[in-house]
Design a protein around this motif. Structure first.
Motif, mmCIF file in Angstrom:
data_model
loop_
_atom_site.group_PDB
_atom_site.id
_atom_site.type_symbol
_atom_site.label_atom_id
_atom_site.label_comp_id
_atom_site.label_asym_id
_atom_site.label_seq_id
_atom_site.Cartn_x
_atom_site.Cartn_y
_atom_site.Cartn_z
ATOM 1 N N VAL A 66 0.832 -1.203 0.000
ATOM 2 C CA VAL A 66 0.000 0.000 0.000
ATOM 3 C C VAL A 66 0.867 1.254 0.000
ATOM 4 N N LEU B 44 -6.906 1.914 3.485
ATOM 5 C CA LEU B 44 -5.812 1.699 2.540
ATOM 6 C C LEU B 44 -6.014 2.626 1.353
ATOM 7 N N THR C 42 -4.141 4.897 -2.239
ATOM 8 C CA THR C 42 -3.125 5.016 -3.285
ATOM 9 C C THR C 42 -3.336 6.333 -4.013
ATOM 10 N N ASN D 229 -7.066 -2.616 -7.104
ATOM 11 C CA ASN D 229 -6.882 -3.156 -5.753
ATOM 12 C C ASN D 229 -8.214 -3.552 -5.114
#
Length: 287
Positions: free
Chosen positions: A187, A196, A198, A207
């Motif tokens: 991550v 989580l 990005t 993901n």
């Protein structure tokens, strides 16, 4: 320069990055005292870290790089950071994998380290959207031949990101039709509020598909990812079965994470049972 000197430089630079992030900035003379090296060595380290984009040099020292939530470091920029932590995490995570499992590995430098520890686990089926991870298995098979029990590797298609992951509709469609025993996720950031995350919108969607296709979700991320938030969240902490991290994660963070994640594994520390045994009184000594 010898291999030992290289290793010492990597460890020293990791300590510098930790100090800069923890304190919000450091001076060269503080680092020379803390590390026991010369001004010249510290300045060379700061130059190298500045080139990697992990800190910014200022007059007399260094400060953290203020990154936008959309900033996505490349694979090479991340590969030289937290090497000891990543190795400890990879070793601990590999112990979760049983022979014959169907596993998925997302992109990232920690999953790349993990892949190298999985080469001797027999009869794995490995699905990955990481070009680097796939290369680890393919290189091993080329060097040793197609040995019995070698992993079957499925590399998804997609558009390549700066971190050498394949994302987008092609990857999403391929992943949606599969089912994994274990998913190992690298991550960009992990936090209580954002979960989580990005900086790459397409990677976030890919993901999400990986998480949906997994029976068990294992995050492999060192302590520096705690508190970092990227542009797009793709999973809540409650969706994580296990987080494998390193000893640098503060005690307060461990307590907070443990309220949401089913299992927190701190690589490099003894298991709770081992600690309890070590701390138990010696009955013979008391009698």
């Amino acid at each position: 320069m010898s291999e030992n000197q290289n290793l010492l430089a990597e460890q020293r630079r990791a300590l510098i990055v930790d100090e800069v992030r923890r304190r919000g900035g450091v001076r060269v003379n503080e680092l020379t005292r803390k590390l026991g090296v010369s001004d010249m060595t510290v300045r060379r380290d700061l130059d190298a870290l500045a080139r990697q984009g992990v800190l910014e040099k200022v007059h007399g020292g260094a400060v953290p790089v203020v990154e936008a939530s959309t900033h996505e470091p490349g694979f090479e920029a991340k590969s030289g950071l937290e090497l000891t932590a990543k190795e400890d995490i990879a070793r601990a995570a590999a112990e979760l994998v049983a022979p014959g499992s169907a596993i998925a590995l997302s992109g990232g430098t920690t999953t790349y380290a993990l892949a190298q520890h999985l080469l001797d686990v027999p009869d794995l089926t490995v699905v990955t959207n990481s070009v680097r991870v796939a290369d680890v298995f393919h290189a091993a098979q080329r060097s040793s031949g197609q040995r019995q029990g070698a992993a079957t590797v499925v590399l998804t298609g997609g558009v390549r990101t700066p971190s050498d992951s394949l994302v987008g509709p092609v990857a999403d469609q391929a992943i949606a039709s599969l089912h994994f025993d274990l998913l190992f996720l690298g991550v960009h950031g992990i936090s209580l509020e954002a979960g989580l995350s990005t900086p790459n919108l397409a990677e976030a969607e890919t993901n999400r598909r990986l998480v949906q296709s997994a029976r068990r979700v294992v995050v492999v991320a060192d302590h520096t990812k705690w508190g970092t938030v990227g542009l797009s969240s793709f999973a809540k902490l409650d969706q994580v079965d296990t987080w494998v991290t390193d000893t640098g994660l503060p005690e307060q963070a461990r307590a907070e994470v443990s309220e949401h994640v089913r299992q927190l594994v701190v690589a490099g520390e003894p298991e709770a049972a081992d600690r309890d045994a070590d701390e138990a009184p010696d009955d013979d000594a008391e009698s």
